[in-house]
Structures are given as C-alpha cells and as structure tokens.
Write an enzyme that holds these catalytic residues in place. Structure first.
Site, PDB file in Angstrom:
ATOM      1  N   GLY A  11      -8.641  51.573  29.820  1.00 29.04           N
ATOM      2  CA  GLY A  11      -9.402  51.677  31.082  1.00 29.04           C
ATOM      3  C   GLY A  11      -9.890  53.105  31.268  1.00 29.04           C
ATOM      4  N   SER A 107      -3.313  52.254  23.734  1.00 27.27           N
ATOM      5  CA  SER A 107      -4.288  52.886  22.840  1.00 27.27           C
ATOM      6  C   SER A 107      -3.624  53.945  21.976  1.00 27.27           C
ATOM      7  CB  SER A 107      -5.399  53.581  23.634  1.00 27.27           C
ATOM      8  OG  SER A 107      -5.856  52.750  24.652  1.00 27.27           O
ATOM      9  N   ASP A 152      -3.090  55.283  36.624  1.00 27.33           N
ATOM     10  CA  ASP A 152      -1.802  54.728  37.060  1.00 27.33           C
ATOM     11  C   ASP A 152      -0.642  55.733  37.073  1.00 27.33           C
ATOM     12  OD1 ASP A 152      -3.227  52.380  37.140  1.00 27.33           O
ATOM     13  OD2 ASP A 152      -2.485  51.634  35.220  1.00 27.33           O
ATOM     14  N   ARG A 278      -5.723  42.526  58.833  1.00 26.74           N
ATOM     15  CA  ARG A 278      -6.756  42.379  57.792  1.00 26.74           C
ATOM     16  C   ARG A 278      -6.201  42.903  56.467  1.00 26.74           C
ATOM     17  NH1 ARG A 278      -8.508  40.206  61.610  1.00 26.74           N
ATOM     18  NH2 ARG A 278     -10.576  40.299  62.562  1.00 26.74           N
ATOM     19  N   HIS A 284     -11.992  48.750  42.225  1.00 18.97           N
ATOM     20  CA  HIS A 284     -12.402  49.785  41.259  1.00 18.97           C
ATOM     21  C   HIS A 284     -13.004  51.041  41.881  1.00 18.97           C
ATOM     22  CE1 HIS A 284     -11.534  46.412  38.686  1.00 18.97           C
ATOM     23  NE2 HIS A 284     -11.497  47.242  37.673  1.00 18.97           N
TER      24      HIS A 284
HETATM   25  O1  F6P Z   1      -4.789  50.876  34.114  1.00 14.61           O
HETATM   26  C1  F6P Z   1      -5.799  51.141  35.038  1.00 14.61           C
HETATM   27  C2  F6P Z   1      -6.101  49.946  35.900  1.00 14.61           C
HETATM   28  O2  F6P Z   1      -7.130  50.300  36.792  1.00 14.61           O
HETATM   29  C3  F6P Z   1      -4.906  49.346  36.617  1.00 14.61           C
HETATM   30  O3  F6P Z   1      -4.546  50.070  37.759  1.00 14.61           O
HETATM   31  C4  F6P Z   1      -5.394  47.952  36.893  1.00 14.61           C
HETATM   32  O4  F6P Z   1      -4.327  47.050  36.946  1.00 14.61           O
HETATM   33  C5  F6P Z   1      -6.254  47.652  35.701  1.00 14.61           C
HETATM   34  O5  F6P Z   1      -6.600  48.876  35.100  1.00 14.61           O
HETATM   35  C6  F6P Z   1      -7.508  46.874  36.003  1.00 14.61           C
HETATM   36  O6  F6P Z   1      -8.137  46.609  34.788  1.00 14.61           O
HETATM   37  P1  F6P Z   1      -9.584  45.936  34.685  1.00 14.61           P
HETATM   38  O7  F6P Z   1     -10.582  46.962  35.122  1.00 14.61           O
HETATM   39  O8  F6P Z   1      -9.692  45.589  33.245  1.00 14.61           O
HETATM   40  O9  F6P Z   1      -9.572  44.765  35.606  1.00 14.61           O
END
Ligand code: F6P
Length: 366
Positions: A11, A107, A152, A278, A284
């Site tokens: 990611g 990775s 993370d 809520r 993202h």
């Molecule tokens: O490892 C980074 C991360 O953003 C995590 O926090 C999340 O669980 C995951 O990647 C989301 O991955 P994707 O963008 O593939 O849905």
C-alpha cells in the site's frame, strides 16, 4: 559503477516519494547509477522501461507529493520462482544487484527471499542460456535494504513507519471537522480508522483528539465492554460534554476475538444511551495527500542511510531495515524485525495478550 534500484511496494504511504528522491540523489551523490522500478515487483518481472534510469532532475519536487509516483502493485508472478527468475534476468540486463525497497512487512519478506535465492537464480540463468557466465560473474550477491513505508506503524523495531504521522495528522484534522458538527447537535460520532491489525493510528488519534473511548486490536476491552463504554460515555455527558467521539480501529476485536465494528458501537450508543449517533469511516483520505514534515524528514534521512547500507554491505551482512529508534536512524536485521512483528500478531491471535505485550516490551528493552 554500482547500480542501485529503488522500488515502492504494498500500500502507498505519504513519504514514499521522499524515499525515492533521497535514494536516487544519494546514489548519484555517491558516484553510483540510480534506477527506479515502476509498479513494484510487477515492474521487476516485466523489466524493460519499467526499470528506469533516474537522473537528479527526475525526482525534483517529489518530497511534498503524496502516494508513490513510481507506482505500486500486487504481483502474483513474483511469488513464483519463474517470476523471480525473470526479475533477476531483467536486473542483470541493466547491471543492477542492489535493491532498496520501501514497503510493508510482506514486501520486505519477499525481497529477503529473493536475495537468498539469488545465487541459484544466477546459475539457472546461465544453465538455461539466458545469460553468459561473464554477465552474471560481477553480480554474485544481491543487496537488499528495506525501508518501512506504511500508514499503520505496524513494524516492530522502529518507532515510526514512513507515513504514519501524516496519516495520524489527517485523522486528527478530520476529527476536528467532525467535532464542530457533533458539538452543534450534541451528537455522538463513531469514527472508523485504518490500521489493519495494528491499533497505533486509533490509539494515538484517541489521545490526540480527546476521544471518549478507543477500540484497538492489541488491547481488547473488558468482557463487558458494552457496559464499560456506555458508563464512561454517560459520565462524560454528565460532566457537561456536548459531544461524544468513539474511535474504532478497523481490526478491533473483543476478548473472544470477535470483530467489533463501528455499526455495533453506533447501535449501542443510540439504543442504550439514546444518543443521536452517526458513523464516519475515514477511508483512504487517511492514506493519500501530502506527507507531513516528519515524514519528509524521515524518508529523506532513511533513504540516505539505505544507500550507505548498500555501499557498506558484504555478502555476509544480513539484509538490513532502516529504522528510527529514540530519534536516531539505525539499521536493524530485516528478518528479525519481521519475525518480532509476526510473533506479536501470533500472540494476539492465540489470545495471549500478556505475551504479546511482553514481546513488545522486550523489543523496546533490546
Ligand atoms: O496497510 C495500509 C492500509 O491502508 C490499511 O490501513 C488498510 O487496512 C489497508 O491498507 C487498505 O488496503 P486497500 O487500499 O487495498 O483497501
């Protein structure tokens, strides 16, 4: 002249471009030749234009850019030996035998495996007539250096991964926005944050935003967490708080390892306490966007250190991962760092929370 390639994998995270910039420029400043592998391991398998020679100007302005400009991809082919053979062949074609990888633990593990296999891959290239003995002779060892890029902050042995502070900052900013509307309506908000199986983002966001309650995977709430949370929220309201903020890590779980979801928390706050509630799943926005100052600094210092590690490596040196510990940039054994990370995950999965926490403490005492 030594040829050093840099690649981003897994990611994306804010700061990855700073890493590429630093590796490219330090490589050139050290009198070596810099390459970037586009689209992660896929680029290594595909070769050709995907492994691009980089000049000083090619990375101009990259320090403040979010995501990864050289791309990243999941690559099934690299998981199989024929894919790795092809990757090795593409590297030899360009004369590259050093790879700096910025990515998550998966990775980086793949990279170390590639290094282990490398001498065998060289023999196979010759045996299959794909490369001459003279081609492979100067490249008997592959240098791998890891840099941890992830929002993370989930790798043992380093205080911060590249990207985690940008993400934390973004979460805090979003919670501040939510605060304003929550206060206006006296509402409760359940905010779901990323982090996979690591609660660092959720926990630190809770501390930084003064949340009422936080759910993280590593330290599940008590057996009767529903009661516990509701009584704390009620107490805060009785003290005069006009809003309630509960932060839930996406991997949160109870003591029986059942997933605790934002929806479950939302329903409790609404039905048991009667709060107008809520849910906001930040998604993202936590991962994209420009890196904060800390990630620009970390990616630059670590990128420079990675090139130094390549140039000082011997065939006997285990692959290093560049870490930051107590504000110092240090090299650690890559596979040991990954094993520690995986052990904590295993202890949590085995519900042995005490061992998991001890494992973490031991790591800090090292
Ligand atoms: O490892 C980074 C991360 O953003 C995590 O926090 C999340 O669980 C995951 O990647 C989301 O991955 P994707 O963008 O593939 O849905």
């Amino acid at each position: 002249k030594k040829k050093i390639a840099v690649m981003t994998s897994g990611g994306d995270s804010p700061g990855m471009n700073g890493t590429v910039r630093a590796v490219v420029r330090q490589t050139i400043a050290s009198g070596c030749v810099a390459f970037a592998v586009y689209e992660g391991y896929q680029g290594l398998v595909d070769g050709g234009d995907m492994i691009k020679h980089m000049s000083w100007e090619d990375v101009r302005g990259w320090l403040s850019e979010g995501g990864t400009l050289i791309g990243t991809a999941r690559c099934a082919a690299f998981r199989e030996r024929p894919g790795r053979l092809q990757a090795a062949n593409n590297m030899i074609e360009k004369g590259i035998d050093a790879l700096v990888i910025c990515g998550g633990d998966g990775s980086l593990t793949g990279a170390d495996k590639f290094r282990d296999e490398w001498p065998g891959l060289m023999d196979e290239l010759v045996a299959k007539g794909l490369r001459s003995k003279e081609d492979v002779a100067p490249h008997q060892h592959l240098n791998i250096v890891g840099l941890v890029g992830s929002i993370d902050n989930d790798l043992s042995s380093t205080d911060a991964t590249i990207g985690c502070y940008s993400s934390l900052g973004r979460i805090c900013q979003m919670v501040d926005y939510i605060d304003a509307t929550a206060l206006s309506h006296q509402r409760a908000f359940v905010i779901e944050v990323m982090g996979r199986h690591c609660g660092w983002l959720a926990l630190m966001a809770g501390v930084s935003c003064g949340a009422d309650f936080v759910f993280i995977p590593e330290n599940p709430p008590s057996e009767n967490w529903e009661e516990e949370m509701c009584s704390i929220v009620k107490r805060h309201r009785a003290m005069g708080k006009r809003k309630t903020i509960v932060i839930v890590c996406e991997g949160a779980q109870d003591r029986k390892l059942n997933h605790i979801t934002g929806k479950m928390v939302n329903d409790l706050l609404a039905t048991r306490i009667g709060l107008d509630t809520r849910i906001t799943t930040l998604g993202h926005v936590q991962r994209g966007g420009p890196p904060c100052a800390y990630d620009r600094m970390l990616s630059t210092l670590q990128g420079v250190e990675a090139v130094k590690a390549v140039l000082e490596a011997t065939p006997e040196t285990p692959s290093p991962v560049i870490c930051i510990v107590e504000n110092k940039i240090v090299r650690k054994d890559l596979m040991q760092a990954i094993q520690l990370t995986q052990q904590v995950a295993k202890d949590i999965a085995a519900r042995d929370f005490e061992a998991a926490m001890k494992g973490r403490d031991a790591e800090f005492e090292e």
